[in-house]
Design a protein around this motif. Sequence first.
Motif, short mmCIF file in Angstrom:
data_model
loop_
_atom_site.label_atom_id
_atom_site.label_comp_id
_atom_site.label_asym_id
_atom_site.label_seq_id
_atom_site.Cartn_x
_atom_site.Cartn_y
_atom_site.Cartn_z
N TYR A 19 0.89 -1.27 -0.09
CA TYR A 19 0.33 0.18 0.28
C TYR A 19 0.77 1.09 0.15
CZ TYR A 19 -3.15 3.68 1.90
OH TYR A 19 -3.29 5.27 1.77
N TYR A 20 1.94 1.26 0.68
CA TYR A 20 2.31 2.54 1.01
C TYR A 20 3.65 3.32 -0.57
CZ TYR A 20 1.52 3.44 6.08
OH TYR A 20 1.92 2.96 7.29
N GLU A 21 3.88 1.51 -1.13
CA GLU A 21 3.58 1.65 -2.59
C GLU A 21 3.12 1.86 -3.73
OE1 GLU A 21 6.00 -1.11 -6.08
OE2 GLU A 21 5.73 -2.23 -4.63
N GLU A 22 1.96 1.41 -3.21
CA GLU A 22 1.41 1.97 -4.27
C GLU A 22 0.57 3.74 -3.78
OE1 GLU A 22 -3.49 2.17 -3.99
OE2 GLU A 22 -2.59 -0.49 -4.12
N VAL A 23 0.74 4.01 -2.55
CA VAL A 23 0.19 6.14 -2.56
C VAL A 23 1.27 6.48 -2.53
CG1 VAL A 23 -1.71 5.10 -1.06
CG2 VAL A 23 0.76 5.54 -0.27
N GLY A 24 3.15 5.90 -3.31
CA GLY A 24 4.19 6.74 -3.69
C GLY A 24 4.83 7.03 -2.41
N LEU A 25 4.97 6.21 -1.09
CA LEU A 25 5.49 7.09 0.12
C LEU A 25 6.95 5.87 0.02
CD1 LEU A 25 2.86 6.44 3.05
CD2 LEU A 25 4.23 8.57 1.76
N VAL A 26 6.70 4.93 -0.21
CA VAL A 26 8.53 4.17 -0.90
C VAL A 26 8.41 3.45 -1.58
CG1 VAL A 26 8.80 3.22 1.25
CG2 VAL A 26 7.90 1.75 0.19
N ARG A 27 9.53 3.73 -2.88
CA ARG A 27 9.38 3.21 -4.58
C ARG A 27 10.69 2.23 -4.45
NH1 ARG A 27 7.89 8.87 -4.68
NH2 ARG A 27 6.72 8.94 -5.50
N PRO A 28 10.60 0.79 -4.46
CA PRO A 28 12.11 -0.10 -4.15
C PRO A 28 12.59 -0.19 -5.54
CG PRO A 28 9.66 -1.33 -3.79
CD PRO A 28 9.81 0.40 -3.89
N ALA A 29 13.56 -0.62 -5.78
CA ALA A 29 13.89 -0.65 -7.07
C ALA A 29 13.34 -2.07 -7.77
CB ALA A 29 15.44 -0.98 -6.75
N SER A 54 2.35 4.89 14.52
CA SER A 54 1.83 4.47 15.32
C SER A 54 1.36 5.82 16.07
CB SER A 54 2.91 4.12 16.27
OG SER A 54 4.12 5.05 15.99
N LEU A 55 2.19 7.45 15.76
CA LEU A 55 1.95 8.23 16.78
C LEU A 55 0.73 8.78 16.23
CD1 LEU A 55 5.77 9.44 16.61
CD2 LEU A 55 4.04 9.45 19.04
N GLY A 56 0.21 8.82 15.39
CA GLY A 56 -1.49 9.08 15.49
C GLY A 56 -1.54 10.09 13.68
N PHE A 57 -0.41 9.90 12.74
CA PHE A 57 0.01 11.28 12.19
C PHE A 57 -0.62 10.18 10.89
CE2 PHE A 57 3.06 12.61 14.07
CZ PHE A 57 3.23 14.41 14.06
N SER A 58 -1.85 10.87 9.93
CA SER A 58 -1.97 10.34 8.29
C SER A 58 -1.10 10.01 7.59
CB SER A 58 -3.60 11.46 8.20
OG SER A 58 -2.74 12.23 7.34
N ILE A 59 -1.75 9.52 6.47
CA ILE A 59 -0.64 8.62 5.38
C ILE A 59 -0.05 10.23 5.26
CG2 ILE A 59 -0.69 8.05 2.83
CD1 ILE A 59 -0.94 5.84 4.95
N GLU A 60 -0.95 11.11 4.60
CA GLU A 60 -0.31 12.29 3.98
C GLU A 60 0.43 13.37 5.16
OE1 GLU A 60 -0.56 12.88 1.04
OE2 GLU A 60 -1.55 11.51 0.40
N GLU A 61 -0.25 13.30 5.96
CA GLU A 61 0.64 14.04 7.28
C GLU A 61 2.52 12.85 7.09
OE1 GLU A 61 -2.08 15.50 10.98
OE2 GLU A 61 -1.58 13.07 10.80
N ALA A 62 2.32 11.93 6.97
CA ALA A 62 3.50 11.09 7.25
C ALA A 62 4.18 11.39 5.83
CB ALA A 62 3.16 9.30 7.17
N ARG A 63 3.72 11.72 5.05
CA ARG A 63 4.15 11.59 3.68
C ARG A 63 5.32 13.24 3.44
NH1 ARG A 63 2.94 10.09 -1.54
NH2 ARG A 63 0.88 9.88 -0.75
N LYS A 64 3.92 14.27 4.23
CA LYS A 64 5.22 15.21 5.04
C LYS A 64 6.44 15.36 6.14
CE LYS A 64 1.08 18.20 4.09
NZ LYS A 64 -0.30 19.14 4.53
N LEU A 65 6.59 14.31 6.53
CA LEU A 65 7.17 13.81 7.81
C LEU A 65 8.69 13.40 6.59
CD1 LEU A 65 4.99 12.88 10.82
CD2 LEU A 65 6.57 15.16 10.61
N LEU A 66 8.11 12.71 6.28
CA LEU A 66 8.94 12.10 5.53
C LEU A 66 9.44 12.70 4.60
CD1 LEU A 66 9.90 8.86 5.10
CD2 LEU A 66 8.13 8.53 3.45
N ALA A 67 8.96 13.60 3.52
CA ALA A 67 9.97 15.04 3.07
C ALA A 67 10.31 15.28 4.02
CB ALA A 67 8.68 15.79 2.43
N LEU A 68 9.87 15.90 4.87
CA LEU A 68 10.59 17.10 5.34
C LEU A 68 12.16 16.06 6.22
CD1 LEU A 68 8.18 18.42 7.82
CD2 LEU A 68 9.61 19.41 7.03
#
Length: 139
Positions: A19-29, A54-68
């Motif tokens: 799912y994380y790959e499907e929504v573009g959060l990870v991109r394995p080779a 686990s801290l309750g951040f949404s997928i979009e918030e997790a995406r922003k945190l990952l970008a930061l």
Amino acid sequence: MNIGEASRRSGLPPKTIRYYEEVGLVRPARAQNGYRDYRERDVHMLRFLQRSRSLGFSIEEARKLLALYADDRRHSEDVRAMAHRRIAEIDRKIEELRSLKRALGVLAEQCPGDGGPDCPILDEIAGGALPLPSEEKRV
């Protein structure tokens, strides 16, 4: 490494990883055979996502945190602001749960809890709806 190994190392089920790959959060080779080929960096990102979720951040918030996290020029104030928004949401939910607990407690106290059919809990859940067909026959 394959998805099973990435799952074992990250603590996330393969379905979540896909799912994380499907929504573009990870991109394995991709290996020559077309299978996903996870690297240590991917596992690190998966663990990061798991912890942020686990801290309750949404997928979009997790995406922003990952970008930061990936941005060397980030400002910690941006991360702090996200954390404070999350804390405010948690506080709101806690108050909502307390209110629900009080309301259900009052209803439970009003319920006779005997062998009879009358129950204010069910009456409240029904919200004053029309009587059920079986009740109309008894009237």
